[in-house]
Design an enzyme around this catalytic site. Sequence first.
Site, PDB file in Angstrom:
ATOM      1  CG  ASN A 117      -0.260  -0.097   2.536  1.00 17.78           C
ATOM      2  OD1 ASN A 117       0.839   0.430   2.719  1.00 17.78           O
ATOM      3  ND2 ASN A 117      -0.883  -0.772   3.500  1.00 17.78           N
ATOM      4  CG  ASP A 142      -5.290  -9.580   4.330  1.00 17.14           C
ATOM      5  OD1 ASP A 142      -4.102  -9.378   4.005  1.00 17.14           O
ATOM      6  OD2 ASP A 142      -5.636  -9.765   5.505  1.00 17.14           O
ATOM      7  CD  GLU A 195       2.304  -2.622   3.359  1.00 16.46           C
ATOM      8  OE1 GLU A 195       1.929  -3.375   4.267  1.00 16.46           O
ATOM      9  OE2 GLU A 195       1.948  -2.776   2.166  1.00 16.46           O
TER      10      GLU A 195
END
Length: 333
Positions: free
Chosen positions: A208, A278, A211
């Site tokens: 994302n 996820d 990150e």
Amino acid sequence: MYKNTRQITDFVTDKIKKCRILVIGDVMLDKYYFGEVKRISPEAPVPITRVTKIKETLGGAANVAHNLALLGCDTYLLGTVGKDVHCDSLIEKLQVRGIHHDGLLATDAPTTTKVRIMGGHQQMMRLDFEEVNPVSDDVEKKLFAYLKERLDEGIDSIIISDYGKGLCTSNVCQHTIEMTKKYNVPVIIDPKGSEWNKYRGADYITPNLKEINEVISSPILNEDEAVKKAAQWTRRKFGIKNIVLTRSEKGLSFLTSRKVIHIPTLAQEVFDVSGAGDTVISVFGAALGGKVCPEDAAYLANLAASVVVAKLGTYAVSNAELLEALKNRLEEE
């Protein structure tokens, strides 16, 4: 939008149920104590929470496996657990969802568990049961043996779900990447932390914005051109072939050596992005396993994420929901 609408429809309708996906990563159990607070303890200046409800859910790599199982995939989970009551709860939930759990390797460390104490809608405390250490050589050998068995039997794609709890070491990641190349199986990695050299050579990585900001010198804003430059620099620096960058309310960006595609979110309103990562890696990994072209896989993953972010709390999309969203989307075009 989709290059091959017939293929993508056939995949979600039927072929996704034939996909065999292996999830490797940090397995967790999430436990919640919900209650009400009406007074302060006479023993110490802390609120007393009268517990009214207890809830347990799959977390970490186990939640990725949960997402895949709801989509209809034949799902395998490879990770470590402790010899404790939390492991018993975890296995029970995996069994209910039909997830193969013979790849859970027992260690002397506790099963990673997050216990949250909720007073009303507010989290008051979190208790963590965990030991964050790299896996031992013995566990590594068992892990590699299980990986080879699954590859020999025929796995369609592999997802590495790194939560920084010790399983996804450089050796584990690099060995997995090399093994998948020999079997021509795509590997998709959800990264953690700033040490991305351990992901070198991966086919796909799904960070994302937060990150990717951890591995570049100057953090960027959530804007198309800035995202493009940062992701391409990251892709070249760490030798990663493709990046699927999730961007919260702005959807996701799919970047290869040849193209950059910015895919806006399809959600009418974005309520909660919890669990969207996820969902993206699960749908994207399953689609690649089903031989869907990467570009269409990215569009499908974004569609699934649009369902999830429109819900409150962590949510996993089912096969029926994804099929309905796909049909509605195709009718709009």
